[in-house]
Motif scaffolding. Structure first.
Motif, short mmCIF file in Angstrom:
data_model
loop_
_atom_site.label_atom_id
_atom_site.label_comp_id
_atom_site.label_asym_id
_atom_site.label_seq_id
_atom_site.Cartn_x
_atom_site.Cartn_y
_atom_site.Cartn_z
N TYR A 153 -16.37 51.49 -50.51
CA TYR A 153 -15.07 52.05 -50.18
C TYR A 153 -14.08 50.94 -49.90
O TYR A 153 -14.34 50.05 -49.07
N THR A 154 -12.93 50.96 -50.58
CA THR A 154 -11.87 49.98 -50.36
C THR A 154 -10.54 50.71 -50.29
O THR A 154 -10.22 51.50 -51.18
N ASP A 155 -9.78 50.43 -49.24
CA ASP A 155 -8.47 51.05 -49.07
C ASP A 155 -7.44 49.95 -48.79
O ASP A 155 -7.43 49.34 -47.73
N PHE A 156 -6.57 49.69 -49.81
CA PHE A 156 -5.47 48.74 -49.68
C PHE A 156 -4.13 49.47 -49.65
O PHE A 156 -3.08 48.86 -49.86
N SER A 157 -4.11 50.76 -49.42
CA SER A 157 -2.91 51.56 -49.55
C SER A 157 -1.87 51.22 -48.50
O SER A 157 -2.17 50.65 -47.44
N SER A 158 -0.62 51.61 -48.79
CA SER A 158 0.51 51.46 -47.87
C SER A 158 0.66 50.01 -47.39
O SER A 158 0.70 49.72 -46.20
N ASN A 159 0.72 49.09 -48.37
CA ASN A 159 1.04 47.70 -48.11
C ASN A 159 2.17 47.29 -49.05
O ASN A 159 2.93 48.15 -49.51
N GLN A 160 2.27 46.02 -49.37
CA GLN A 160 3.34 45.54 -50.24
C GLN A 160 2.76 44.72 -51.39
O GLN A 160 3.37 43.75 -51.85
N PHE A 161 1.58 45.10 -51.85
CA PHE A 161 0.96 44.39 -52.97
C PHE A 161 1.74 44.66 -54.25
O PHE A 161 2.32 45.74 -54.43
N SER A 162 1.72 43.71 -55.15
CA SER A 162 2.47 43.83 -56.41
C SER A 162 1.61 43.33 -57.56
O SER A 162 0.44 42.97 -57.38
N GLY A 163 2.23 43.32 -58.76
CA GLY A 163 1.49 42.89 -59.94
C GLY A 163 0.72 44.04 -60.56
O GLY A 163 0.95 45.22 -60.25
N GLU A 164 -0.20 43.70 -61.43
CA GLU A 164 -1.01 44.72 -62.09
C GLU A 164 -2.04 45.31 -61.13
O GLU A 164 -2.41 44.68 -60.13
N VAL A 165 -2.50 46.49 -61.45
CA VAL A 165 -3.54 47.13 -60.65
C VAL A 165 -4.79 46.25 -60.68
O VAL A 165 -5.30 45.91 -61.75
N PRO A 166 -5.30 45.85 -59.51
CA PRO A 166 -6.45 44.94 -59.49
C PRO A 166 -7.73 45.64 -59.91
O PRO A 166 -7.95 46.82 -59.61
#
Length: 855
Positions: A514-527
């Protein structure tokens, strides 16, 4: 006086006796025996010595063999297993060519209890048959064993045996002292015959599926020293007759459904050392005089509905090693004398309504390994007295009102496995020394005010398998070293201010789930730099852009993919169909273009699909719904993802159990955004294609998706009639077809939609009568029918052509005057009618001409 030698009553097997004979060079340790000087032995004396040794050792070896009927019973038992599992090899030593079953594995022989002490007869007295097979076996397979009435010890635990406990069979084993049936699949109730085994001292029925109540007959087992009925489905009140078990040392009734009060008779059990009544629904207060059980070392009453305070009599429990009162409804102040127990190792007080006196100074006399003070009203900085607890394995101070920085002394407690500080007001940056603790396995710091960048050495915590840093103010990039934590399974960094477009590359062998990186300011292509093991990937509410990467397919175990609220563009790739386990796909509010690929229907496990608020065009393909079996019917054995994150760690006396809940899935549900809890997300089946540019007619085949609870096709360019087959959506609760170009009537078959609570067909070109009957009679919110060409019906107070006009209402009269009016009418009408009748008769006679005279 000659020296007396005491030999304890031991059961020697044939194998041990023969070992003595075959190995005559025996060294007797602890004696003053010294070997004599070597001399030439007398031949006659030597022969006599050999003869005596033959009598002492060889003859018992010949006579200590099990009876033939017991041998045949064991062979019958083995053949019953082989009939079910032909590859079974755990009892290979059991064979008919061996004349003595006392030599077999897992069998112990001894003198039968009904024989005298000088007898050389032998019988099977112990069977150690635990963990023989993982394949499901019926309980009648045990029948041959019930012929071996000499049994004193029977262990058949961990064997996946299913069915009721054989009542009559166990009644034959009247010599049983030790019976272990735990960790099987036994069901039904506890047979009363078990309570007639008067020699029983050890009874373990734990971890089965046994139902019903606990009979008062349990009180007849007065020799019992250990009773384990935990992890079953038992219910009802605990019988007062438990107080008859005065020799009981261990009582384990946890993880059942027992209710009402803890019986006061439990205070008669003066030899009790361990009590586990946790995870039931017991209520009322803890018995006031529970402190009279002075031999208690472990008291576990957690996760019930107990009320009141912590009894002061507990001060007398000076042998207490573990105290679990977690998850009840206890009130009052936490007594500081709890920290005076010198033997105390584990203290669980969290999840109650207890309060902590923040003004009192604590000087513990104990050395704790577990301390849980979750939601106990702690204020201020993390208490410094905890720094003296250098052997802590678990520290849970979550859901309090702690503030201030992360203390440096906390990083110096080198044995912490679980550190739970979430839901507080802690602030500042994280010290790098925190991640140098080699045994740290769970770190939960979510819902605080921590800030700054994440330490670059975060990957040094090699034992971490749960890391929860969500809902803080962390900023900067994700440290690359985090990918070096090979044991990591749950990683939640959501709801922070993290940024960057370069992400850690995880080794394919890492078991990240399980990985949750939601509600941040990441950019670029979907990792896509995650390991193939990942099952839940939440990347929503960031600034990802570009097309969906084709190598997403390497994440072949994905079950939940959340990419909503980003800037993803391009078309939906056909390669998505290769993620065959996908259950949830959320791409809401992006900039996707093109048509819905027909191959998307190959995702047979899909049960939540949200493609709303994009720029999708074209038709809803008929093929799109033909193979979505996950939406056609609810899979009976769909696994809930939450269960993977219930964590238990075993200590000397019990398990520490904590649950980490996966974040909610946000969906448009019945006209508003709602979060679907991870506890019940597997109950929902949703299809949302709203706010696109889809055209043509609604495919009638959508009616085959009978598991759907919500279907939203609003804000498109769909035309034609509403398919009658949508009335087959027997589980649908919300149906939104608004803001399209639909025409014709609303199908009358919609009256069959028994679960429907929301129907919106506004802003179309619909005509005709709104159906009447069933749930349609409750669909009376006029806005959901607004702006159509010619709908009518009582739901919107618009009569339909051909409807009969309502009957005119009679003029209402004042209730008080009406009786007087009636009386006046009667009074006037009656005499007037009478006089009118007389007048008519008189006039009729007056004008009638007389008949002519005969004269």
């Amino acid at each position: 006086m000659p020296t007396q030698h005491y030999f304890p009553s031991l059961s020697f097997s044939h194998e041990i006796l023969c070992f003595i004979y075959i190995h005559p060079s025996i060294h007797f340790q602890g004696s003053n025996y010294k070997p004599p000087t070597m001399v030439m032995a007398n031949p006659t004396l030597l022969l006599q010595s050999i003869f005596i040794l033959f009598i002492i050792f060889l003859l018992p070896c010949l006579s200590w063999s099990c009876p033939e009927y017991q041998k045949q019973a064991l062979l019958h038992f083995k053949s019953s297993i082989l009939a079910i599992n032909s590859s079974f090899h755990n009892l290979d030593s059991w064979n008919s060519s061996s004349s003595n079953c006392c030599l077999w594995d897992k069998v112990t022989c001894g003198s039968p209890s009904n024989s005298n002490s000088t007898s050389t007869s032998s019988a099977v007295i112990e069977l150690h048959l635990f963990n023989l097979s993982a394949q499901l076996m019926p309980s009648n397979l045990l029948a041959p064993l019930f012929f071996i009435r000499s049994l004193r010890m029977l262990d058949i635990s961990q064997n996946s045996i299913k069915g009721q406990i054989p009542a009559l069979g166990f009644s034959n084993l009247s010599n049983l002292v030790h019976l272990d049936l735990s960790r099987n699949e036994f069901n039904g109730s506890i047979p009363p015959q078990l309570f007639q085994l008067r020699h029983l001292q050890y009874l373990d029925l734990g971890s089965n599926k046994i139902q019903g109540g606990l009979s008062p007959r349990v009180g007849s087992l007065q020799g019992l020293r250990m009773l384990n009925l935990s992890s079953n489905l038992l219910s009802g009140e605990l019988p007062e007759e438990l107080g008859n078990l005065t020799k009981l040392q261990q009582l384990s009734l946890g993880s059942n459904n027992f209710s009402n009060a803890i019986p006061s008779s439990i205070l008669y059990l003066g030899e009790l050392e361990e009590i586990d009544l946790s995870h039931n629904t017991l209520s009322m207060e803890i018995p006031t005089h529970i402190g009279n059980l002075s031999t208690l070392s472990s008291l576990s009453l957690g996760n019930n509905k107990l009320t009141g305070g912590i009894p002061t009599s507990m001060q007398k429990l000076n042998k207490l090693n573990s105290l679990d009162l977690e998850g009840n409804m206890l009130t009052g102040e936490i007594p500081f004398w709890l920290f005076d127990f010198k033997e105390l190792k584990e203290l669980y007080l969290g999840g109650n309504s207890l309060t902590w006196n923040n003004k009192m100074k604590v000087v513990p006399k104990c050395s704790l390994s577990v301390l849980s003070l979750r939601s106990c009203g702690l204020q201020g900085e993390i208490p410094e007295w905890i720094s003296n607890q250098t052997k802590l394995f678990v520290l849970d101070l979550s859901k309090n009102q702690l503030h201030g920085p992360f203390p440096e002394w906390l990083t110096e407690i080198n044995w912490i496995f679980f550190l739970l500080l979430s839901h507080n007001k802690l602030s500042g940056s994280l010290p790098t020394a925190l991640f140098q603790s080699s045994p740290l396995s769970i770190l939960a710091l979510s819902h605080n005010n921590f800030s700054g960048e994440l330490p670059k050495n975060i990957g040094d915590a090699k034992s971490l398998f749960i890391l929860m840093l969500d809902r803080n103010n962390f900023s900067g990039p994700i440290p690359q070293s985090i990918s070096q934590i090979s044991s990591l399974e749950l990683l939640d960094l959501s709801h922070n201010r993290l940024s960057g477009n370069i992400f850690p590359v995880f080794d394919p062998q890492v078991n990240l789930l399980y990985t949750d990186f939601s509600s941040n300011q990441f950019s670029g292509e979907v990792p896509t730099t995650f390991p193939p093991s990942i099952e839940i990937l939440a990347l929503e509410s960031n600034k990802y852009s570009g097309a969906l990467p084709s190598n997403l397919t390497k994440l072949r175990n994905l079950q939940r993919l959340e990419l909503q609220d980003n800037n993803i563009s391009g078309e939906l790739p056909n390669s998505l169909l290769q993620i065959s386990y996908l259950q949830v796909l959320n791409l809401r509010n992006n900039s996707l273009q093109g048509s819905i690929p027909k191959t998307l229907s190959n995702l047979q496990n899909l049960r939540i699909l949200d493609l709303s608020i994009n720029n999708l065009t074209g038709e809803i393909p008929i093929e799109f719904v033909n193979n979505l079996t996950g939406m056609i019917e609810a899979p009976p054995n769909q696994t809930s993802l939450t269960s993977r994150f219930v964590v238990a760690i075993s200590f000397s006396s019990k398990f520490f159990i904590t649950e980490f809940v996966v974040n909610e899935l946000i969906v448009n549900w019945k006209k508003s955004k709602q979060g679907l809890s991870s506890h019940n997300i597997d109950m929902y089946f949703l299809l949302d294609l709203s706010n696109n540019q889809l055209s043509s007619e609604i495919p009638a085949s959508l009616g085959a998706l009978k598991a759907l609870k919500m279907l939203n096709l609003s804000y498109n360019k769909l035309s034609g009639k509403i398919p009658t087959r949508l009335s087959d959506l027997q589980n649908v609760e919300s149906l939104d077809l608004s803001h399209n170009k639909l025409s014709g009537p609303i199908p009358t078959a919609f009256t069959k939609l028994q679960q429907l609570t929301t129907l919106d067909v506004s802003n179309n070109k619909l005509t005709g009568r709104i159906p009447v009957g069933g749930q349609m009679n409750t669909m009376a919110y006029s806005n959901f029918y607004a702006n159509n060409s010619g709908l009518c019906g009582f739901q919107i107070c618009v009569p339909c052509p051909g409807d009969r006009p309502p009957a005119p209402k009679l003029q209402e009269h004042d209730n008080k005057e009406e009786p007087w009016i009636l009386l006046e009418a009667v009074g006037i009408g009656y005499p007037f009618g009478f006089l009118l009748t007389i007048g008519i008769i008189f006039l009729a006679g007056y004008f009638n001409p007389s008949p002519p005279s005969n004269s």
